[in-house]
Design an enzyme around this catalytic site. Sequence first.
Site, PDB file in Angstrom:
ATOM      1  N   TRP A 127       0.860  -1.187   0.000  1.00 29.88           N
ATOM      2  CA  TRP A 127       0.000   0.000   0.000  1.00 29.88           C
ATOM      3  C   TRP A 127       0.899   1.241   0.000  1.00 29.88           C
ATOM      4  CZ3 TRP A 127      -2.200   2.685   4.804  1.00 29.88           C
ATOM      5  CH2 TRP A 127      -3.089   3.695   4.422  1.00 29.88           C
ATOM      6  N   ASP A 209      -1.628  -6.059   8.580  1.00 28.86           N
ATOM      7  CA  ASP A 209      -2.619  -5.085   8.138  1.00 28.86           C
ATOM      8  C   ASP A 209      -3.849  -5.874   7.687  1.00 28.86           C
ATOM      9  OD1 ASP A 209      -4.081  -3.034   7.086  1.00 28.86           O
ATOM     10  OD2 ASP A 209      -2.421  -2.138   5.968  1.00 28.86           O
ATOM     11  N   LYS A 244     -13.925  -0.380   5.065  1.00 25.41           N
ATOM     12  CA  LYS A 244     -14.438  -1.100   3.892  1.00 25.41           C
ATOM     13  C   LYS A 244     -15.620  -1.995   4.271  1.00 25.41           C
ATOM     14  CE  LYS A 244     -10.410   0.433   2.538  1.00 25.41           C
ATOM     15  NZ  LYS A 244      -9.961   1.334   1.533  1.00 25.41           N
TER      16      LYS A 244
HETATM   17  C1  LMR Z   1      -6.587   2.650  -0.878  1.00 23.61           C
HETATM   18  O1  LMR Z   1      -5.564   1.956  -0.890  1.00 23.61           O
HETATM   19  O2  LMR Z   1      -7.047   3.168  -1.900  1.00 23.61           O
HETATM   20  C2  LMR Z   1      -7.332   2.846   0.419  1.00 23.61           C
HETATM   21  O3  LMR Z   1      -6.711   2.138   1.434  1.00 23.61           O
HETATM   22  C3  LMR Z   1      -7.554   4.264   0.747  1.00 23.61           C
HETATM   23  C4  LMR Z   1      -6.322   5.035   1.058  1.00 23.61           C
HETATM   24  O4  LMR Z   1      -6.327   5.732   2.075  1.00 23.61           O
HETATM   25  O5  LMR Z   1      -5.331   4.979   0.314  1.00 23.61           O
END
Ligand code: LMR
Length: 398
Positions: A127, A209, A244
């Site tokens: 992420w 996570d 989510k």
């Molecule tokens: C994403 O990866 O799009 C979500 O987890 C929202 C974010 O805050 O990035």
Amino acid sequence: MFEFLPIAPPDSILGLSDEFTSDPRTNKINLTVGVYKDEQGRTPILATVKKAEEILLRTESSKSYMPIEGHPAYLKAVVDLVFGKSIDPARVAASQTPGGTGALRVGADTVSRHFPGARIWLSNPTWANHGSIFQAAGLDTQVYSYLTVDKTALDFSAMVGELKSQGRRGDLVCLHACCHNPTGIDPTFEQWREISDLLAEKQMVPFIDFAYQGFGDGLVADAIPLSTLLERNQEAIVCNSFSKNFGLYSERVGTVMLVSRDAKSTEAALSQIRQAIRCNYSNPPRHGAATVATVLTDPALRAEWNGEVDGMRNRISQMRAMFIAGMKATNASRDFSFLSAQKGMFSYSGLNSMQADWLKKERGIYIVGTGRINVAGMAMSTMPTLCAAIAECIQATS
Ligand code: LMR
């Protein structure tokens, strides 16, 4: 003071979403930020959330501060939802946080205070915000391989090989319990067992996570990797989010949970989490957590919510299958069938940043520059337009 500040670059996910909002085109499609949409493109408030809010409106009598660690009934219900019967809840120091991001940051701050410069291993890719959160907390981020060269599958031997040869006792390893963000590619159950054994042997600590519980195979099935890791590893940090699976994005509801060996260590862990929170945001907001607690502690509402999560997951799977079939029908030079093994909101499409840029400029279709597509943002009505645009993009850019 501020005239000397340089302008920071926009966020790679939320910045794109802002750009989408200001794009005047009417036929634009937003597949950037991980937000669930229904066929009409709405991000609905769940029916169970509305019902819980009605109950709260009638019954809540105070908006006074909550304890530093948050809403007591919420915390009990979350520990049960996340861990089930896999461990003794007395080993879990849980604190409510502002979303999953807050959980990651509080967890990282708690570690960093006592183990400054501790190393945390992140999958490549992960992420987009993980690196920034952990570095801001003072952790030393390291990277382990995750994907094969063609980016269509997990390179498990590279992943475990690197963690085995380069990981050290006391290192943290960031793992996505399910629905890996951004790839949608998860280890198999057998591979989770191997990861669990490896971390236990090396005495590395899983930093998990868990933002998408229910979006992979179901609320219970998605927690299996967690219990597998905890069979061999006595300590872990687990961060969950209700953005989510409860659609509570803007209420910011999440939890950081430190799993320790025994109740004494849990007490110490909780006291440290409390300190990390107190000097950051003092104590958490009530409404979202009270809403979640109301649903999770009422058997009828909880059963209805399970159904709502199943509904979101099934729609996403349907969109992923339609997208694969739609791309096949365009006779595009690229085969997208590898997406069928991916789970959760996201698919790693294999499209590159130049192609993401082409789609944005030429067709008003927004995807993240890494090629991540929010499958939950797709709709049956726009699928033909989307697939035709991607086929055209591949042709124009190859
Ligand atoms: C994403 O990866 O799009 C979500 O987890 C929202 C974010 O805050 O990035």
